[in-house]
Enzyme design. Structure first.
Site, PDB file in Angstrom:
ATOM      1  N   LYS A 153      -8.172   6.617 -19.599  1.00  0.00           N
ATOM      2  CA  LYS A 153      -8.424   7.125 -20.947  1.00  0.00           C
ATOM      3  C   LYS A 153      -7.177   6.976 -21.838  1.00  0.00           C
ATOM      4  CE  LYS A 153     -12.393   8.447 -19.151  1.00  0.00           C
ATOM      5  NZ  LYS A 153     -12.259   8.394 -17.681  1.00  0.00           N
ATOM      6  N   ASP A 188      -6.878  19.314 -14.996  1.00  0.00           N
ATOM      7  CA  ASP A 188      -7.207  17.969 -15.461  1.00  0.00           C
ATOM      8  C   ASP A 188      -6.742  17.881 -16.912  1.00  0.00           C
ATOM      9  OD1 ASP A 188      -8.386  15.647 -16.467  1.00  0.00           O
ATOM     10  OD2 ASP A 188     -10.108  15.810 -15.132  1.00  0.00           O
ATOM     11  N   ARG A 190       0.828  -1.195   0.000  1.00  0.00           N
ATOM     12  CA  ARG A 190       0.000   0.000   0.000  1.00  0.00           C
ATOM     13  C   ARG A 190       0.864   1.248   0.000  1.00  0.00           C
ATOM     14  NH1 ARG A 190      -1.055   2.333   4.432  1.00  0.00           N
ATOM     15  NH2 ARG A 190      -1.419   0.445   5.661  1.00  0.00           N
ATOM     16  N   TYR A 205     -16.417  17.828 -15.560  1.00  0.00           N
ATOM     17  CA  TYR A 205     -16.753  16.401 -15.614  1.00  0.00           C
ATOM     18  C   TYR A 205     -17.800  16.079 -14.550  1.00  0.00           C
ATOM     19  CZ  TYR A 205     -16.091  11.442 -14.463  1.00  0.00           C
ATOM     20  OH  TYR A 205     -16.287  10.113 -14.151  1.00  0.00           O
TER      21      TYR A 205
END
Length: 393
Positions: free
Chosen positions: A194, A169, A45, A97
């Site tokens: 993406k 972004d 982690r 978004y």
């Protein structure tokens, strides 16, 4: 040395075996030589060699100091918002978004973080929206789905003067086209699902910071909150990055041809694509980006959800699906899909019309994609009218 060559040869060769591909370290823990004495890794982690390689690679591509990988794009966005505290204020792009809007409005507002949404294509709007409580300016450029372009450099100067952070972004452009950190931004976020992944086979998010100290804060949040990217998915993003520049060139070329086709189509009312000279922010896009991306949006003349639905279910090559940036062409109807969580009046005010269709142009031959769009427009939009002259007046 050109950037593509430099990046390809920055992907490390495994020193233990000479493997050309980055190994997948599919492990949860690491043996220590003594308590607290280890080889740089103690628990997956906190850190993992495959994930660390991805984080270093994306930091280099974005010309930042620190990369941090998360389990989704929204987890990446969430980590940036965790830099804030109750009473802070965000100035955000209005054409935001839908997932980010939902997170801002339904999660962080109840913790006392206020958000003002403005049209960031005019930097003066950002300047006027800043208050003494503003700690973060949040922009997408190009935006999703109307492809508005904001002047990163101008807004970065406003952020610096206002002593607040600027987060960009960069999902739609990718570092193959645009480098927000070099233009003055403090933070870049990506939905690596993406273009960075590029094959529609993973969910991932990335944060890159310009300054190391800020990166350490995000890295602490990553470890404390635990929304990490798994080793295999990290490897998939690395694999995607290897062909990013090549893919982006084809996405851009095909999208330009499709946008130019749609502009002259009688069934289309308006086309959104920064590569068109008619785009209101075309000159800014040329200044700060090396290309205009693979997303094209448009509104049909029959501006209804019903018309959009007829079209969206009629294409053969453009598949109706969420997401974007993969090798196969996709289309979506934001009003009922990605932006459904945004109130109708806000959505329309931001330019997301009822019939707006967002195309993610893939790597198929552009002639085939154009024929697919033309057939669907003629059979499902034009044919719905008995008077074809409606489209030619």
């Amino acid at each position: 040395m050109q950037e593509t060559t430099q990046f390809i040869h920055s992907i490390p060769i495994d020193p233990l075996t000479g493997a050309v591909a980055v190994p997948i370290y599919q492990t949860s823990t690491f043996v220590q030589d003594a308590p607290g004495i280890h080889k740089g890794y103690d628990y997956a982690r906190t850190n993992n060699p495959t994930r660390a390689t991805l984080e270093n690679l994306i930091a280099g591509l974005e010309e930042g100091s620190t990369g941090i990988a998360f389990g989704s794009g929204l987890a990446a966005i969430d980590s940036v918002l965790k830099l804030l505290q109750a009473g802070d204020h965000i100035v955000a792009v209005d054409d935001i978004y839908g997932g980010a809007y939902r997170l801002f409005e339904q999660v962080y507002k109840k913790f006392g973080i206020d958000v003002s949404y403005v049209d960031t294509t005019d930097a003066e709007n950002v300047f006027n929206a800043i208050t003494p409580k503003t700690k973060l300016i949040w922009i997408e450029t190009p935006t999703n789905p109307t492809l508005k372009i904001s002047d990163i450099e101008a807004i970065a100067k406003i952020a610096k003067a206002g002593r607040c952070l600027l987060c960009v972004d960069n999902t739609f452009a990718s570092p193959a086209l645009q480098k927000p950190l070099s233009l003055g931004a403090d933070i870049v976020v990506h939905s690596a699902t993406k273009y960075l992944g590029g094959h529609c086979d993973l969910i991932a998010g990335l944060v890159i910071t310009k300054e190391k100290k800020l990166g350490e804060k995000i890295k602490f949040i990553q470890n404390a909150s635990g929304a990490i990217l798994a080793p295999f998915d990290s490897w998939l993003v690395i694999r995607g990055l290897e062909t990013l520049h090549l893919r982006i060139r084809q996405h851009c070329s095909s999208a330009q041809q499709i946008a130019e086709f749609l502009v002259q189509h009688p069934a289309v009312e308006r086309v959104f694509y920064p590569g068109l000279a008619s785009h209101p922010n075309h000159e800014i896009a040329k200044k700060q980006s090396r290309g205009f991306g693979g997303i094209v949006s448009f509104i049909v003349k029959e501006d209804t959800e019903e018309a959009a639905g007829r079209f969206a279910t009629s294409t053969r090559l453009f598949k109706l699906a969420e997401s974007l940036g993969g090798i196969k062409s996709l289309l979506s109807h934001p009003a009922t899909m990605t932006h459904k969580s945004i109130p109708i009046e806000k959505r329309r005010a931001a330019g997301v019309a009822d019939s707006l269709i967002r195309l993610s142009v893939g790597l198929e031959e552009p002639e085939d994609l154009i024929n697919d769009l033309d057939e669907a427009l003629i059979t499902r939009i034009v044919a719905n009218y008995t008077n074809y002259n409606y489209f030619t007046d």
